[in-house]
Design an enzyme around this catalytic site. Sequence first.
Site, PDB file in Angstrom:
ATOM      1  N   PHE A 108      -7.674   2.926  11.986  1.00  0.00           N
ATOM      2  CA  PHE A 108      -8.030   1.714  12.598  1.00  0.00           C
ATOM      3  C   PHE A 108      -7.245   1.452  13.864  1.00  0.00           C
ATOM      4  O   PHE A 108      -7.769   0.903  14.759  1.00  0.00           O
ATOM      5  CB  PHE A 108      -7.928   0.554  11.340  1.00  0.00           C
ATOM      6  CG  PHE A 108      -8.152  -0.923  11.895  1.00  0.00           C
ATOM      7  CD1 PHE A 108      -9.629  -1.335  11.926  1.00  0.00           C
ATOM      8  CD2 PHE A 108      -7.226  -1.676  12.254  1.00  0.00           C
ATOM      9  CE1 PHE A 108      -9.797  -2.577  12.550  1.00  0.00           C
ATOM     10  CE2 PHE A 108      -7.508  -2.923  12.775  1.00  0.00           C
ATOM     11  CZ  PHE A 108      -8.697  -3.473  13.219  1.00  0.00           C
ATOM     12  N   SER A 109      -5.876   1.478  13.595  1.00  0.00           N
ATOM     13  CA  SER A 109      -5.117   1.318  14.590  1.00  0.00           C
ATOM     14  C   SER A 109      -5.419   2.312  15.811  1.00  0.00           C
ATOM     15  O   SER A 109      -4.966   1.870  17.030  1.00  0.00           O
ATOM     16  CB  SER A 109      -3.407   1.709  14.122  1.00  0.00           C
ATOM     17  OG  SER A 109      -3.161   0.713  13.360  1.00  0.00           O
TER      18      SER A 109
ATOM     19  N   ASP B 130       0.831  -1.425   0.050  1.00  0.00           N
ATOM     20  CA  ASP B 130       0.016   0.146   0.017  1.00  0.00           C
ATOM     21  C   ASP B 130       1.015   1.242  -0.016  1.00  0.00           C
ATOM     22  O   ASP B 130       0.424   2.194  -0.460  1.00  0.00           O
ATOM     23  CB  ASP B 130      -1.123   0.077   1.044  1.00  0.00           C
ATOM     24  CG  ASP B 130      -2.158  -1.071   1.014  1.00  0.00           C
ATOM     25  OD1 ASP B 130      -2.410  -1.336  -0.082  1.00  0.00           O
ATOM     26  OD2 ASP B 130      -2.760  -1.207   1.876  1.00  0.00           O
ATOM     27  N   GLY B 131       2.198   1.280   0.732  1.00  0.00           N
ATOM     28  CA  GLY B 131       2.814   2.264   0.483  1.00  0.00           C
ATOM     29  C   GLY B 131       3.561   2.718  -0.884  1.00  0.00           C
ATOM     30  O   GLY B 131       3.496   4.059  -1.264  1.00  0.00           O
TER      31      GLY B 131
ATOM     32  N   GLU C 128      -5.195   9.392   5.137  1.00  0.00           N
ATOM     33  CA  GLU C 128      -5.592  10.340   6.065  1.00  0.00           C
ATOM     34  C   GLU C 128      -4.545  11.343   6.378  1.00  0.00           C
ATOM     35  O   GLU C 128      -3.457  11.444   5.991  1.00  0.00           O
ATOM     36  CB  GLU C 128      -5.436   9.539   7.588  1.00  0.00           C
ATOM     37  CG  GLU C 128      -4.063   9.088   7.970  1.00  0.00           C
ATOM     38  CD  GLU C 128      -3.362   8.056   7.421  1.00  0.00           C
ATOM     39  OE1 GLU C 128      -2.243   8.157   7.022  1.00  0.00           O
ATOM     40  OE2 GLU C 128      -4.009   7.063   7.188  1.00  0.00           O
TER      41      GLU C 128
END
Length: 317
Positions: free
Chosen positions: A208-209, A87-88, A164
């Site tokens: 989420f984290s 994803d990065g 985000e």
Amino acid sequence: MSDPQPGTTRPTARRVAVLTHTGRRMAVEAAVRFVTGLSRHGITALVPCEDADLLQERCTDGLIEPFEPRDVAVHDGCELAVVFGGDGTILRGAEWAVPAEVPLLGVNLGHVGFLAEAESSEIDTVVEHVVSGDWRLEERVVIEVSVTTPDGDGPSWTTFAVNEVSLEKASREKMLETMVEIDRRPLSRWSCDGVLVATPTGSTAYAFSAGGPVMWPGVEALLLVPLSAHALFARPLVLDPSSTIRIEILGESKAAGVVWCDGRRSSEVLSGTVVEIQRSDHRLRLARLTRAPFTDRLVSKFGLRVEGWRGGREVLS
């Protein structure tokens, strides 16, 4: 893949951008196989200048055209950007693809890969789909951020984020004093480690984290999550997508802060700085090869025990 608009024609030479995590051997090997497959069908691979030599060495017969990602004109005639990595790497590709309005197709060679559409074992299948134009578009919310310093007449830094925007304290031992407003109305004052605003796409990442809810990608909303706030009311909030979030670092705050976008781009901020976040006019355009529902993706990526912790369901007589 959508058809061209009336009165337009498709370029005769097809071009597909190829973005690779060159630090991973498996990603490079997958990209070489993909470029080779495209070349057999006369499709040129647009490769960032910093990656071009590496791929050209391993794909001597490939149709490779180097490009500078900062060159916004290069997207003309580029129908797709295929990303090899986690994803990065996809977020890195989004820095170019989102402003250029080029769809992204991720091939996962990372750990979770929520944004990816295919796995590294499916390269030949991906080639077939790209060659035939057999993919559909899925659009996601993108947010934009502006940072205004106390002595500035206007924003000193602006950018966008796919996952985000997070305002975080710069030093471990001090907390940020923040005032949060929604649509020009005060919401709460938080002494906290930070505040983040996420898209539905980013709800399975940092948010989420931090204890935020998982939001289905098709939801049109923004997610506000305080980070370790010392307050009676400090819960994640799901906001209207048209909302404007304003976060001010109050003068009482003795801590400097950092604004991060997707964990890739940052700007240092001091007391009196205002961070404003809202939905962007841009959209993240993802190319999808299948119609697998998000529920299946969630179960697969998180390894959820659909059979339960006590084994399979009992059959009632």
